[in-house]
Scaffold this active site. Structure first.
Site, PDB file in Angstrom:
ATOM      1  N   HIS A 172       0.650  -1.151  -0.129  1.00 55.78           N
ATOM      2  CA  HIS A 172       0.150   0.054   0.126  1.00 55.78           C
ATOM      3  C   HIS A 172       0.920   1.479   0.199  1.00 55.78           C
ATOM      4  CE1 HIS A 172      -4.173  -1.893   1.121  1.00 55.78           C
ATOM      5  NE2 HIS A 172      -3.294  -2.792   0.588  1.00 55.78           N
ATOM      6  N   HIS A 184      -1.710 -13.261  -1.087  1.00 56.65           N
ATOM      7  CA  HIS A 184      -2.835 -13.666  -0.272  1.00 56.65           C
ATOM      8  C   HIS A 184      -2.863 -15.158   0.074  1.00 56.65           C
ATOM      9  CE1 HIS A 184      -5.691 -10.029  -1.430  1.00 56.65           C
ATOM     10  NE2 HIS A 184      -4.780  -9.807  -0.562  1.00 56.65           N
TER      11      HIS A 184
END
Length: 325
Positions: A58, A183
């Site tokens: 991010h 993930h």
């Protein structure tokens, strides 16, 4: 004049280049310090590694890898932590602990942006994933970009918007699929995928790309929107290739996961199959894509600063981090 111009370009490019050896003289034990703190964090919070790699992602996706994601609200700072893409992001206290350990041994030398990059690498390595040589030399931003954080890749997005956001940063379809493989560990709140259970996209039906048995498991687990569920239902705390075998079985947790495999005619289908075929193949590509992502528009040279506290900019005129090259 032409020679001087050429030399200026040459030295300007080399000065801005990240390098493995950036802290060899000024903080030689940096990798060991960060690894020790990452291991300590994971021992008390199994989600710590996923939290740290999410911060690095991010950060780099909003105005480059400059630790702007860590800045809290302050005069002149509208924090990226308030952005839609950072809702529920956690782990600032882990970054604080790592930075404090680094500052204790190497005060004012190592940027928060480099701490994030190295912590992400160590998090993957400690939990069974690949290792890679982190490049250093990033500096910390004195600004944040709340608008950019609002536009981070969304868990609800279909393939084309995802590809467009990655391509805007110089990352291709292979990078998209490889980086999404992070993930393979961590958790997600039910609010980010419960819309797949019924009336998906206003259809009145569940998401057809979500395995019915898996959907029932998720519905039982999701007592409310804040409940957290494993990204990987098979090996939730190990960094491995099972993310891709889950996609092949229609067991990708988020819409943004499953669209990599279930979008008809997409170039990402072959990439999922390839990375899912052998763990070594995934690990090799993940290394390449992580290094590539970590090179997105870093501040270098005299740009930015070396923050003492990752949550706020240094006070102008006060004691600040110093240049190390």
């Amino acid at each position: 004049m032409a020679l001087l111009f050429f030399l200026a370009l040459l030295f300007g490019a080399s000065y801005a280049q990240l390098t493995e050896t950036f802290y060899d003289q000024t903080c030689p034990r940096l990798p060991n310090i960060v690894r020790q703190e990452v291991k300590r964090a994971i021992e008390t919070d199994i989600r710590a590694g996923a939290k740290l790699i999410r911060f690095h992602f991010h950060d780099c996706f909003v105005q480059g890898c400059d630790a702007s994601v860590l800045l809290e609200d302050a005069p002149g700072i509208d924090s990226e932590l308030n952005g839609l893409g950072n809702l529920g992001i956690q782990g600032l206290e882990i970054v604080d602990a790592i930075k404090a350990a680094v500052e204790s041994e190497c005060p004012g030398v190592v940027s928060c942006a480099d701490v994030l990059a190295l912590a992400a690498k160590q998090s993957v390595d400690v939990q069974g994933g690949p290792s890679w040589r982190v490049l250093f030399g990033r500096r910390d931003s004195r600004t944040a970009n709340r608008t950019g954080a609002d536009e981070l890749p969304s868990p609800f997005e279909t393939l084309e918007p995802l590809k467009n956001k990655f391509e805007a940063l110089g990352l291709d379809s292979t990078d998209l699929v490889a980086l999404s493989g992070a993930h393979t560990f961590g958790r997600s709140r039910c609010m980010f995928f419960s819309g797949r259970f019924s009336n998906f996209n206003g259809s009145g039906q569940p998401d057809p790309t979500l395995d019915p048995a898996y959907r029932q498991e998720l519905e039982r687990a999701c007592t409310d929107g804040e409940t957290r569920v494993n990204f990987d239902p098979t090996t939730p705390d190990t960094f491995d290739k099972n993310y891709y075998t889950n996609l092949q079985a229609n067991r990708g947790l988020l819409t943004s996961d499953q669209v990599l495999f279930s979008t008809p005619g997409a170039d990402t289908i072959e990439i999922v199959n390839r990375l899912g075929s052998r763990e070594g193949t995934f690990f090799r590509q993940f290394r390449v894509s992580m290094i590539k992502m970590g090179n997105i528009r870093p501040l270098t040279g005299n740009q930015g600063e070396i923050r003492r506290n990752c949550r706020r900019v240094n006070e102008l005129g006060g004691e600040a981090g110093h240049d190390v090259m």
